[in-house]
Design a protein around this motif. Structure first.
Motif, PDB file in Angstrom:
ATOM      1  N   GLU A 115       5.574  -0.918  13.547  1.00 29.82           N
ATOM      2  CA  GLU A 115       4.961  -0.199  12.436  1.00 29.82           C
ATOM      3  C   GLU A 115       5.399   1.253  12.478  1.00 29.82           C
ATOM      4  OE1 GLU A 115       0.685  -0.683  10.529  1.00 29.82           O
ATOM      5  OE2 GLU A 115       0.597   0.523  12.356  1.00 29.82           O
ATOM      6  N   GLU A 154       7.567   0.350   1.499  1.00 29.10           N
ATOM      7  CA  GLU A 154       7.241  -0.912   2.173  1.00 29.10           C
ATOM      8  C   GLU A 154       7.808  -2.098   1.412  1.00 29.10           C
ATOM      9  OE1 GLU A 154       3.032  -0.039   4.484  1.00 29.10           O
ATOM     10  OE2 GLU A 154       2.982  -0.381   2.311  1.00 29.10           O
ATOM     11  N   ASP A 155       7.695  -2.078   0.083  1.00 26.05           N
ATOM     12  CA  ASP A 155       8.231  -3.176  -0.733  1.00 26.05           C
ATOM     13  C   ASP A 155       9.745  -3.270  -0.601  1.00 26.05           C
ATOM     14  OD1 ASP A 155       5.688  -3.743  -1.587  1.00 26.05           O
ATOM     15  OD2 ASP A 155       5.891  -2.719  -3.522  1.00 26.05           O
ATOM     16  N   ASP A 185       6.219  -2.010   7.663  1.00 28.18           N
ATOM     17  CA  ASP A 185       4.843  -1.575   7.497  1.00 28.18           C
ATOM     18  C   ASP A 185       4.723  -0.111   7.923  1.00 28.18           C
ATOM     19  OD1 ASP A 185       3.938  -4.065   6.626  1.00 28.18           O
ATOM     20  OD2 ASP A 185       3.589  -4.760   8.678  1.00 28.18           O
ATOM     21  N   SER A 204       2.032   3.021   8.758  1.00 30.56           N
ATOM     22  CA  SER A 204       0.696   3.541   9.025  1.00 30.56           C
ATOM     23  C   SER A 204       0.716   5.030   8.750  1.00 30.56           C
ATOM     24  CB  SER A 204       0.308   3.285  10.486  1.00 30.56           C
ATOM     25  OG  SER A 204      -0.945   3.871  10.780  1.00 30.56           O
TER      26      SER A 204
END
Length: 423
Positions: free
Chosen positions: A36, A57-58, A63, A65
């Motif tokens: 992440e 992210e897409d 991912d 944070s």
């Protein structure tokens, strides 16, 4: 590193940084680690991040944070310095103010960065120069910034005024409207608190009077122009009566909120304010406009807007440096630049957006800010800039509240600058 050593080091760095500590802080980022990506950004960028992070992210499948820290630059820098002194890998990538790259690079805090898609080739040259240290890239520019004069276009039109081009015109316009109108107006608000905003305000006025702080190899603030610039600020409050008494405790977004309440004629601020003040429910939606900052009448062509801007950098102690590089590349892409410009009124660093007709339709004031960018100047490119700024805004504020005269305040500032910067 012992706790005592860490505290001593933090104290030294917090007043200006320095290459002497680079060896203590150096370290190689680990390209492995967490799956992440840990992204830290100052609070001013919160709405942008809400749009940009999901888009990344897409696109990437990574991912992210996020952690939001203080909105003001000085407080954000303090957070980063604490992390660096601890050699923390709690974050991988963060937002860097345009005045930090030299310090972050010299101390080994920011990692060298690649530009795999050649984004910097299409960027405003000054934005790239600001993040380049010894021919190496230490951040990717994501948006630039320039000071501008916000004004109530509806009110000026009602009273037959054009946007002021000189300091005198601004004062006389504000005074006339305040005298004629039944509204209880703030004439002109600006950043006057003990923070970086006041240093920039003083530089705006200094440059507009044809002055500079860089005199040979010395930094000089108590020049004739320097004192005149600070005296002008004092007079706006105490002589001309157009700047309210709360300004010496004000900061950037507090002023934006005040202007947005609808009872202020003029404000000096950054481009981000446009999108917020044009939101539904805003008291000034469709009732304000933006112009270049006024100058002294003897220097009509002065470049007196302060160059700003933010960049994305990789923490030298990052656990996920590879993903951080991918994130930085995305943030400087056309896609991300359009999101920031169209949705959040950030000035793009990509040149092609200033020439794109659709972009100008989406961001109506883009053309005005392109003109303003041509009138910008950079803050002094000195290693001890944070110390310089703290000295200036602390002493300048004492003049605004009339604890000292403008001359005495800048004489005291000069004494400290000679001891701590010009040594």
């Amino acid at each position: 590193m012992s706790d005592t050593h860490r505290r001593q080091l933090l104290k030294a760095i917090a007043v200006g940084g320095g290459t002497a500590f680079a060896g203590c802080l150096g370290g190689d980022g680990d390209d492995g680690g967490s799956d992440e990506l840990q992204y830290v950004y100052p609070g001013y960028f919160g709405a942008d991040a809400e749009d940009l992070v999901p888009a990344f992210e897409d696109r990437s499948g990574i991912d992210v944070s996020t952690q939001q820290i203080a909105p003001e630059a000085a407080a954000a820098r303090e957070y980063y310095v604490n992390q660096f002194v601890a050699q923390s890998s709690d974050f991988d990538v963060g937002n860097m103010d345009v005045i930090w790259p030299g310090e972050f690079a010299a101390n080994g805090w920011a990692a060298e960065m690649d530009d795999p898609e050649g984004h910097t080739e299409n960027m405003i040259e000054t934005a790239v120069e600001a993040v380049t240290v010894d021919d190496a890239l230490y951040a990717m520019p994501i948006h630039t910034d320039a000071n501008a004069l916000y004004y109530r276009s509806d009110v000026l039109e009602e009273y037959g005024y054009e946007p002021p081009e000189t300091y005198t015109e601004l004062v006389e316009t504000a005074q006339d409207i305040m005298e004629q109108d039944d509204e209880d107006w703030n004439g002109y608000i600006w950043q006057g608190g003990t923070n970086e905003g006041l240093t920039i305000m003083w530089l705006n006025w200094l440059w507009g009077m044809g002055g500079t702080v860089e005199q040979g190899e010395e930094i000089v603030v108590n020049s004739e122009e320097g004192v005149a610039a600070l005296q002008h600020a004092v007079d706006l409050i105490h002589e001309y009566g157009i700047t309210p008494g709360h300004v010496p405790s004000s900061e950037t977004d507090g002023n934006r909120e005040t202007f947005q309440q609808g009872n202020t004629l003029f404000m000096r601020n950054w481009p981000y304010a446009i999108s917020l003040m044009n939101e539904d429910g805003s008291e000034v939606q469709g009732r304000f406009d933006v112009a270049p900052l006024p100058t002294h009448e003897d220097h009509p062509d002065a470049a007196n807007s302060c160059l700003g801007g933010w960049n994305v950098f990789i923490n030298a102690f990052a656990q996920n440096a590879e993903a951080a590089q991918e994130f930085a590349t995305f943030m400087s892409s056309t896609e991300a630049q359009e999101i920031m410009a169209f949705e959040h009124s950030r000035l793009p660093v990509r040149r092609e957006l200033y020439e794109d007709e659709e972009a100008r339709e989406q961001f109506e004031l883009l053309g005005v800010f392109e003109e303003i960018l041509d009138r910008t100047r950079a803050r002094p490119a000195i290693e001890g800039y944070p110390t310089f700024s703290e000295i200036v805004y602390t002493q300048a504020n004492t003049a605004l509240v009339r604890e000292k005269t403008a001359q005495d305040a800048l004489d005291d500032a000069q004494e400290r600058i000679d001891d701590e910067i010009n040594e």
